[in-house]
Design an enzyme around this catalytic site. Structure first.
Site, PDB file in Angstrom:
ATOM      1  N   LYS A   1       0.832  -1.211   0.000  1.00 34.07           N
ATOM      2  CA  LYS A   1       0.000   0.000   0.000  1.00 34.07           C
ATOM      3  C   LYS A   1       0.864   1.258   0.000  1.00 34.07           C
ATOM      4  CE  LYS A   1      -2.226  -0.970   3.854  1.00 34.07           C
ATOM      5  NZ  LYS A   1      -1.663  -2.284   4.272  1.00 34.07           N
TER       6      LYS A   1
ATOM      7  N   ARG B   1      11.584  -2.457  11.801  1.00 35.96           N
ATOM      8  CA  ARG B   1      10.343  -1.964  12.408  1.00 35.96           C
ATOM      9  C   ARG B   1       9.880  -2.958  13.453  1.00 35.96           C
ATOM     10  NH1 ARG B   1       5.333  -0.208   8.565  1.00 35.96           N
ATOM     11  NH2 ARG B   1       4.048  -1.138  10.186  1.00 35.96           N
TER      12      ARG B   1
ATOM     13  N   ARG C   1      11.433  -6.909   5.269  1.00 38.04           N
ATOM     14  CA  ARG C   1      11.325  -5.535   5.786  1.00 38.04           C
ATOM     15  C   ARG C   1      11.856  -5.450   7.225  1.00 38.04           C
ATOM     16  NH1 ARG C   1       5.633  -2.414   5.302  1.00 38.04           N
ATOM     17  NH2 ARG C   1       5.171  -3.363   7.302  1.00 38.04           N
TER      18      ARG C   1
HETATM   19  P1  AMP Z   1       0.661   0.439   9.407  1.00 38.86           P
HETATM   20  O1  AMP Z   1       1.943   1.137   9.167  1.00 38.86           O
HETATM   21  O2  AMP Z   1      -0.478   0.991   8.591  1.00 38.86           O
HETATM   22  O3  AMP Z   1       0.754  -1.058   9.288  1.00 38.86           O
HETATM   23  O4  AMP Z   1       0.249   0.743  10.926  1.00 38.86           O
HETATM   24  C1  AMP Z   1       1.097   0.376  12.007  1.00 38.86           C
HETATM   25  C2  AMP Z   1       0.283   0.272  13.290  1.00 38.86           C
HETATM   26  O5  AMP Z   1      -0.329   1.547  13.586  1.00 38.86           O
HETATM   27  C3  AMP Z   1      -0.901  -0.690  13.244  1.00 38.86           C
HETATM   28  O6  AMP Z   1      -0.503  -2.027  13.505  1.00 38.86           O
HETATM   29  C4  AMP Z   1      -1.781  -0.118  14.347  1.00 38.86           C
HETATM   30  O7  AMP Z   1      -1.277  -0.401  15.628  1.00 38.86           O
HETATM   31  C5  AMP Z   1      -1.627   1.375  14.119  1.00 38.86           C
HETATM   32  N1  AMP Z   1      -2.602   1.901  13.118  1.00 38.86           N
HETATM   33  C6  AMP Z   1      -2.305   2.466  11.920  1.00 38.86           C
HETATM   34  N2  AMP Z   1      -3.424   2.840  11.273  1.00 38.86           N
HETATM   35  C7  AMP Z   1      -4.453   2.474  12.080  1.00 38.86           C
HETATM   36  C8  AMP Z   1      -5.883   2.559  11.957  1.00 38.86           C
HETATM   37  N3  AMP Z   1      -6.457   3.094  10.872  1.00 38.86           N
HETATM   38  N4  AMP Z   1      -6.627   2.106  12.988  1.00 38.86           N
HETATM   39  C9  AMP Z   1      -6.066   1.583  14.097  1.00 38.86           C
HETATM   40  N5  AMP Z   1      -4.738   1.444  14.266  1.00 38.86           N
HETATM   41  C10 AMP Z   1      -3.938   1.882  13.269  1.00 38.86           C
END
Ligand code: AMP
Length: 188
Positions: free
Chosen positions: A13, A133, A127
């Protein structure tokens, strides 16, 4: 253009969103990036979400909806928004509709990047090695994938019902996926 780029963690994404930023001048709204920035800055919000993120769980709807609301106000008159990692729950999807409707807009497309679980595991392992991360470690990743399947995947019928859902094969290489995404956006 309001595009939701949709898929499990590791589907690509962010990579596709960044292409659209440079090619079309859209603004990428990644709630994950915003939350990571909050953590890095040591803000109260960052401290509040750190443990939840490290476990791989979702932070509250209220927090991420407020972040998106703020960003929509900050970037008025741009050619488009890419919602990356948001919405992740039905409550967030409903809130996004309301936030956009209040600005005379709507979700134009939801593009789902389809990638099988084995490929996701492989990509995330790479990654984790490359970027370190914390939430890419195998335990947290398993929780994130579970959260996706339980809380986020059910949004697909919601968007299908609205007639905005498109599916792209996310197993293809980055250029091929970008081409498929572009062709969808050009339908508008
Ligand atoms: P991502 O980088 O989008 O995978 O997000 C990393 C982490 O941030 C996720 O595993 C959640 O803990 C939190 N997070 C990001 N976006 C959201 C969302 N829309 N709703 C809830 N938690 C989120």
């Amino acid at each position: 253009m309001n595009l939701v780029i949709f898929g499990p963690p590791g589907a690509g994404k962010g990579t596709q969103a960044k292409r659209l930023v440079s090619e079309r001048g859209y603004i990428q709204l990644s709630t994950g990036d915003m939350l990571r920035a909050a953590r890095k800055s040591g803000s109260a919000l960052g401290n509040k979400v750190a443990g939840i993120m490290d476990r791989g769980d979702l932070v509250s709807d209220e927090i991420v909806i407020a972040l998106i609301d703020e960003q929509l106000d900050l970037h008025k008159g741009v050619p488009g928004f890419i919602f990356d990692g948001f919405p992740r729950t039905l409550a967030q999807a409903e809130a996004l509709d309301i936030l956009l409707a209040g600005r005379g807009e709507k979700v134009n497309f939801v593009i789902r990047l389809d990638v099988d679980d084995a490929a996701l595991l492989k990509r995330i392992a790479v990654r984790f090695e490359e970027q370190g991360r914390d939430d890419d470690n195998p335990t947290a990743f398993a929780v994130r994938l579970k959260a996706y399947n339980k809380q986020t995947a059910p949004l697909l019928p919601f968007y299908e019902g609205k007639g905005v859902l498109k599916v792209v094969n996310g197993m293809d290489d980055i250029d091929a996926v970008a081409g498929a995404v572009s062709r969808i956006l050009d339908l508008d």
